[in-house]
Design a protein around this motif. Structure first.
Motif, PDB file in Angstrom:
ATOM      1  N   SER A 126      21.488  52.025  38.544  1.00 19.25           N
ATOM      2  CA  SER A 126      20.997  50.655  38.458  1.00 19.25           C
ATOM      3  C   SER A 126      21.538  49.848  39.631  1.00 19.25           C
ATOM      4  O   SER A 126      22.746  49.815  39.873  1.00 19.25           O
ATOM      5  CB  SER A 126      21.450  50.023  37.140  1.00 19.25           C
ATOM      6  N   LEU A 127      20.645  49.201  40.376  1.00 18.66           N
ATOM      7  CA  LEU A 127      21.088  48.376  41.495  1.00 18.66           C
ATOM      8  C   LEU A 127      22.023  47.265  41.024  1.00 18.66           C
ATOM      9  O   LEU A 127      22.910  46.839  41.749  1.00 18.66           O
ATOM     10  CB  LEU A 127      19.879  47.766  42.210  1.00 18.66           C
ATOM     11  N   GLY A 128      21.824  46.839  39.788  1.00 19.71           N
ATOM     12  CA  GLY A 128      22.651  45.774  39.232  1.00 19.71           C
ATOM     13  C   GLY A 128      23.999  46.225  38.738  1.00 19.71           C
ATOM     14  O   GLY A 128      24.698  45.471  38.055  1.00 19.71           O
ATOM     15  N   SER A 129      24.384  47.477  39.037  1.00 21.47           N
ATOM     16  CA  SER A 129      25.700  47.967  38.616  1.00 21.47           C
ATOM     17  C   SER A 129      26.588  48.327  39.795  1.00 21.47           C
ATOM     18  O   SER A 129      27.756  48.653  39.605  1.00 21.47           O
ATOM     19  CB  SER A 129      25.536  49.215  37.730  1.00 21.47           C
ATOM     20  N   LEU A 130      26.062  48.280  41.015  1.00 19.85           N
ATOM     21  CA  LEU A 130      26.825  48.738  42.178  1.00 19.85           C
ATOM     22  C   LEU A 130      27.782  47.652  42.671  1.00 19.85           C
ATOM     23  O   LEU A 130      27.372  46.516  42.925  1.00 19.85           O
ATOM     24  CB  LEU A 130      25.879  49.162  43.294  1.00 19.85           C
ATOM     25  N   PRO A 131      29.060  47.983  42.807  1.00 25.12           N
ATOM     26  CA  PRO A 131      30.071  46.984  43.179  1.00 25.12           C
ATOM     27  C   PRO A 131      29.740  46.200  44.448  1.00 25.12           C
ATOM     28  O   PRO A 131      29.906  44.977  44.465  1.00 25.12           O
ATOM     29  CB  PRO A 131      31.334  47.835  43.371  1.00 25.12           C
ATOM     30  N   HIS A 132      29.277  46.874  45.492  1.00 25.07           N
ATOM     31  CA  HIS A 132      29.000  46.172  46.753  1.00 25.07           C
ATOM     32  C   HIS A 132      27.915  45.117  46.566  1.00 25.07           C
ATOM     33  O   HIS A 132      28.020  44.000  47.080  1.00 25.07           O
ATOM     34  CB  HIS A 132      28.569  47.174  47.830  1.00 25.07           C
ATOM     35  N   ILE A 133      26.881  45.469  45.813  1.00 26.36           N
ATOM     36  CA  ILE A 133      25.784  44.527  45.578  1.00 26.36           C
ATOM     37  C   ILE A 133      26.270  43.342  44.746  1.00 26.36           C
ATOM     38  O   ILE A 133      25.919  42.188  45.012  1.00 26.36           O
ATOM     39  CB  ILE A 133      24.602  45.244  44.897  1.00 26.36           C
ATOM     40  N   LEU A 134      27.116  43.616  43.753  1.00 24.95           N
ATOM     41  CA  LEU A 134      27.638  42.548  42.907  1.00 24.95           C
ATOM     42  C   LEU A 134      28.617  41.652  43.663  1.00 24.95           C
ATOM     43  O   LEU A 134      28.552  40.431  43.571  1.00 24.95           O
ATOM     44  CB  LEU A 134      28.326  43.146  41.676  1.00 24.95           C
ATOM     45  N   GLU A 135      29.499  42.287  44.418  1.00 25.62           N
ATOM     46  CA  GLU A 135      30.510  41.514  45.147  1.00 25.62           C
ATOM     47  C   GLU A 135      29.881  40.561  46.157  1.00 25.62           C
ATOM     48  O   GLU A 135      30.322  39.423  46.320  1.00 25.62           O
ATOM     49  CB  GLU A 135      31.456  42.469  45.880  1.00 25.62           C
ATOM     50  N   LYS A 136      28.868  41.068  46.845  1.00 23.43           N
ATOM     51  CA  LYS A 136      28.228  40.275  47.899  1.00 23.43           C
ATOM     52  C   LYS A 136      27.056  39.449  47.375  1.00 23.43           C
ATOM     53  O   LYS A 136      26.413  38.724  48.135  1.00 23.43           O
ATOM     54  CB  LYS A 136      27.717  41.199  49.008  1.00 23.43           C
ATOM     55  N   ASN A 137      26.789  39.578  46.072  1.00 22.46           N
ATOM     56  CA  ASN A 137      25.659  38.883  45.452  1.00 22.46           C
ATOM     57  C   ASN A 137      24.367  39.148  46.219  1.00 22.46           C
ATOM     58  O   ASN A 137      23.599  38.233  46.545  1.00 22.46           O
ATOM     59  CB  ASN A 137      25.921  37.374  45.366  1.00 22.46           C
ATOM     60  N   LEU A 138      24.124  40.425  46.490  1.00 24.49           N
ATOM     61  CA  LEU A 138      22.947  40.823  47.255  1.00 24.49           C
ATOM     62  C   LEU A 138      21.730  40.956  46.345  1.00 24.49           C
ATOM     63  O   LEU A 138      21.866  41.198  45.138  1.00 24.49           O
ATOM     64  CB  LEU A 138      23.207  42.169  47.946  1.00 24.49           C
ATOM     65  N   PRO A 139      20.533  40.806  46.897  1.00 23.13           N
ATOM     66  CA  PRO A 139      19.326  41.013  46.094  1.00 23.13           C
ATOM     67  C   PRO A 139      19.248  42.457  45.614  1.00 23.13           C
ATOM     68  O   PRO A 139      19.762  43.364  46.271  1.00 23.13           O
ATOM     69  CB  PRO A 139      18.184  40.675  47.063  1.00 23.13           C
ATOM     70  N   ARG A 140      18.637  42.660  44.471  1.00 24.06           N
ATOM     71  CA  ARG A 140      18.532  44.019  43.896  1.00 24.06           C
ATOM     72  C   ARG A 140      17.364  44.749  44.565  1.00 24.06           C
ATOM     73  O   ARG A 140      16.295  44.939  43.984  1.00 24.06           O
ATOM     74  CB  ARG A 140      18.334  43.951  42.399  1.00 24.06           C
ATOM     75  N   THR A 141      17.576  45.150  45.815  1.00 27.17           N
ATOM     76  CA  THR A 141      16.543  45.823  46.602  1.00 27.17           C
ATOM     77  C   THR A 141      17.086  47.124  47.150  1.00 27.17           C
ATOM     78  O   THR A 141      18.305  47.350  47.188  1.00 27.17           O
ATOM     79  CB  THR A 141      16.082  44.943  47.779  1.00 27.17           C
ATOM     80  N   MET A 142      16.192  47.974  47.657  1.00 27.75           N
ATOM     81  CA  MET A 142      16.630  49.228  48.258  1.00 27.75           C
ATOM     82  C   MET A 142      17.384  48.980  49.560  1.00 27.75           C
ATOM     83  O   MET A 142      18.256  49.764  49.926  1.00 27.75           O
ATOM     84  CB  MET A 142      15.442  50.152  48.476  1.00 27.75           C
TER      85      MET A 142
END
Length: 220
Positions: A126-142
């Motif tokens: 799940s893109l919404g579970s990856l630490p880097h995406i969460l930490e940086k508040n990145l969009p849930r994209t590839m």
């Protein structure tokens, strides 16, 4: 951003090798069933190892039945397909990059899920579970996924979207494709690599070196 660099014939043949494998339909079925929007991408070793074998003509362990699928969000209540065979169990997991105490306080959209069966394993990331995406508040994209993976060769995926009832397959992720063409693996995200190796209990050099050796590439 999503240009296909690998020769079309090469990746098309690699795609056929993947999709015609007896376990692929089972793996895709459980991934789509547990994806909230039913849009999944095939990533990881199964993809890049199959392309390497097709492109360079030597074995790179592509026959393994270990599939990594990526989706924007997983469903709240994981399911096994009707009949369950060959599936034996599933596990809602944070993911193999793990979380530090600080990271664990971050809000997850949805956890990744691991499915286990006889001779087959599926990681639905799940893109919404990856630490880097969460930490940086990145969009849930590839694109955010590609930025989060430890190694550049992992920054590629096969888009398995269904449009108007037909499955549209497209190879995306220039960085991963370029690593294959260069026959060289490099670090893509140092922070993610550090977390992953700490979770696995191995050194970063050992992790990267082992990945490179398994596909006969250089690294560094």
């Amino acid at each position: 951003m999503n240009e296909t660099l690998i020769d079309a014939t090469v990746w098309a043949h690699a795609m056929l090798r993947i999709t015609e494998h007896p376990t692929f339909k089972l793996a895709l079925e459980v991934a789509v069933l547990n994806s909230k929007d039913k849009h999944v991408y095939l990533a990881g070793g199964k993809l890049y190892r199959s392309i390497i074998e097709e492109l360079y003509g030597y074995p790179a362990r592509a026959e393994c039945c270990d599939y990594d699928f990526v989706t924007k969000q997983t469903v709240k209540a994981p399911e096994l397909p009707n009949g369950h065979k060959p599936w034996e169990s599933f596990l809602r997991a944070q993911d193999d990059y793990n979380y530090t105490d600080t990271d664990s306080k971050l809000h997850m959209d949805s956890p990744s899920i691991k499915f286990y069966g006889k001779g087959i394993k599926v990681d639905l990331i799940s893109l919404g579970s990856l630490p880097h995406i969460l930490e940086k508040n990145l969009p849930r994209t590839m694109e955010s996924y590609f930025a989060s993976v430890p190694l550049d060769i992992q920054a590629m995926a096969l888009d398995l979207n269904v449009t108007n009832g037909a499955r549209m397959v497209k190879l995306i992720g220039e960085k991963g494709q370029q690593a294959i063409l260069n026959r060289r693996i490099a670090i893509n995200n140092p922070s993610t690599l550090e977390k992953h190796c700490a979770f696995k209990g191995i050194s970063q050099n050992s992790f990267v070196g082992k990945k490179a050796k398994s596909v006969r590439f250089t690294w560094g």
